[in-house]
Design a protein around this motif. Sequence first.
Motif, PDB file in Angstrom:
ATOM      1  N   ASP A 112       0.017  -1.877  -6.009  1.00  0.00           N
ATOM      2  CA  ASP A 112       1.425  -1.640  -6.322  1.00  0.00           C
ATOM      3  C   ASP A 112       1.617  -0.340  -7.093  1.00  0.00           C
ATOM      4  O   ASP A 112       2.607   0.375  -6.893  1.00  0.00           O
ATOM      5  CB  ASP A 112       2.011  -2.823  -7.090  1.00  0.00           C
ATOM      6  N   ALA A 113       0.655  -0.012  -7.968  1.00  0.00           N
ATOM      7  CA  ALA A 113       0.743   1.237  -8.713  1.00  0.00           C
ATOM      8  C   ALA A 113       0.602   2.436  -7.787  1.00  0.00           C
ATOM      9  O   ALA A 113       1.292   3.459  -7.955  1.00  0.00           O
ATOM     10  CB  ALA A 113      -0.335   1.284  -9.797  1.00  0.00           C
ATOM     11  N   MET A 114      -0.267   2.328  -6.791  1.00  0.00           N
ATOM     12  CA  MET A 114      -0.431   3.409  -5.828  1.00  0.00           C
ATOM     13  C   MET A 114       0.835   3.591  -4.993  1.00  0.00           C
ATOM     14  O   MET A 114       1.261   4.716  -4.717  1.00  0.00           O
ATOM     15  CB  MET A 114      -1.632   3.123  -4.924  1.00  0.00           C
ATOM     16  N   MET A 115       1.454   2.473  -4.608  1.00  0.00           N
ATOM     17  CA  MET A 115       2.701   2.552  -3.848  1.00  0.00           C
ATOM     18  C   MET A 115       3.806   3.190  -4.679  1.00  0.00           C
ATOM     19  O   MET A 115       4.574   4.024  -4.176  1.00  0.00           O
ATOM     20  CB  MET A 115       3.116   1.150  -3.397  1.00  0.00           C
ATOM     21  N   ASP A 116       3.907   2.812  -5.948  1.00  0.00           N
ATOM     22  CA  ASP A 116       4.936   3.375  -6.818  1.00  0.00           C
ATOM     23  C   ASP A 116       4.749   4.877  -7.008  1.00  0.00           C
ATOM     24  O   ASP A 116       5.731   5.613  -7.196  1.00  0.00           O
ATOM     25  CB  ASP A 116       4.916   2.679  -8.175  1.00  0.00           C
ATOM     26  N   ALA A 117       3.492   5.340  -6.951  1.00  0.00           N
ATOM     27  CA  ALA A 117       3.230   6.765  -7.120  1.00  0.00           C
ATOM     28  C   ALA A 117       3.566   7.554  -5.864  1.00  0.00           C
ATOM     29  O   ALA A 117       4.014   8.708  -5.938  1.00  0.00           O
ATOM     30  CB  ALA A 117       1.762   6.984  -7.497  1.00  0.00           C
ATOM     31  N   PRO A 132      11.046   4.369   2.839  1.00  0.00           N
ATOM     32  CA  PRO A 132       9.967   4.985   2.046  1.00  0.00           C
ATOM     33  C   PRO A 132       8.962   3.963   1.526  1.00  0.00           C
ATOM     34  O   PRO A 132       7.770   4.250   1.433  1.00  0.00           O
ATOM     35  CB  PRO A 132      10.719   5.667   0.896  1.00  0.00           C
ATOM     36  N   ARG A 133       9.453   2.760   1.181  1.00  0.00           N
ATOM     37  CA  ARG A 133       8.555   1.736   0.652  1.00  0.00           C
ATOM     38  C   ARG A 133       7.555   1.283   1.711  1.00  0.00           C
ATOM     39  O   ARG A 133       6.381   1.055   1.411  1.00  0.00           O
ATOM     40  CB  ARG A 133       9.382   0.528   0.174  1.00  0.00           C
TER      41      ARG A 133
END
Length: 207
Positions: A112-117, A132-133
Amino acid sequence: MISLYLAERTWLHGVPAGWKLLALALVSLFVAPFDALAPMAGLLAATLALYATLGRPALRQIALLRPMWPLIAILLAFHWWRGDPVLGVAVALRLLAMVLLANAVTMTTRMDAMMDAVEPLLRPLALVGVSPRAVALAVAMMIRFVPLLFALWEALGESWRARTGRRGGWRLLAPFCIQTLRLSHHTAEALAARGGVPGTLPRTRRQ
């Protein structure tokens, strides 16, 4: 995929995912023009030193490089045939270092952190109707799958050696493809069970 994430927290876990991905991109761009042996050897040595600071669980993941040895052998043979074996060694060292650096990012960064970045960089895609998500999820999964596929190949090789006493080599290609397809199928089922890919509409069931 989650099994390759280091549960034991290290100092690299505390670095934001965006900074780690940015550093990985900058290093890859910086070392791309260099073909000298000394800088590439220094890069690999620095990468191994980074792993040493992360502890024994991280050092054990260096074994994931074993499936790359056939590729490294082909690279070295090609450059030897071209008459420049030193360049071949430099290219091999750069490849090993970048794979290890990418793995260091994935094993210390949650999905999830990688996706948020990644998602903020993909927001312009919303202008053309692309989520984009959803694309961020695809990118994060692609990065996460790389060390996982290395681990899968290594496991198949160990199983083959245990049964036959010999290396599997090309004989592992068929079971590797089958296991990869099964893995992708299980991943798709897991995503569907959690509501599907974010930013897309769920499929309607056939009557």
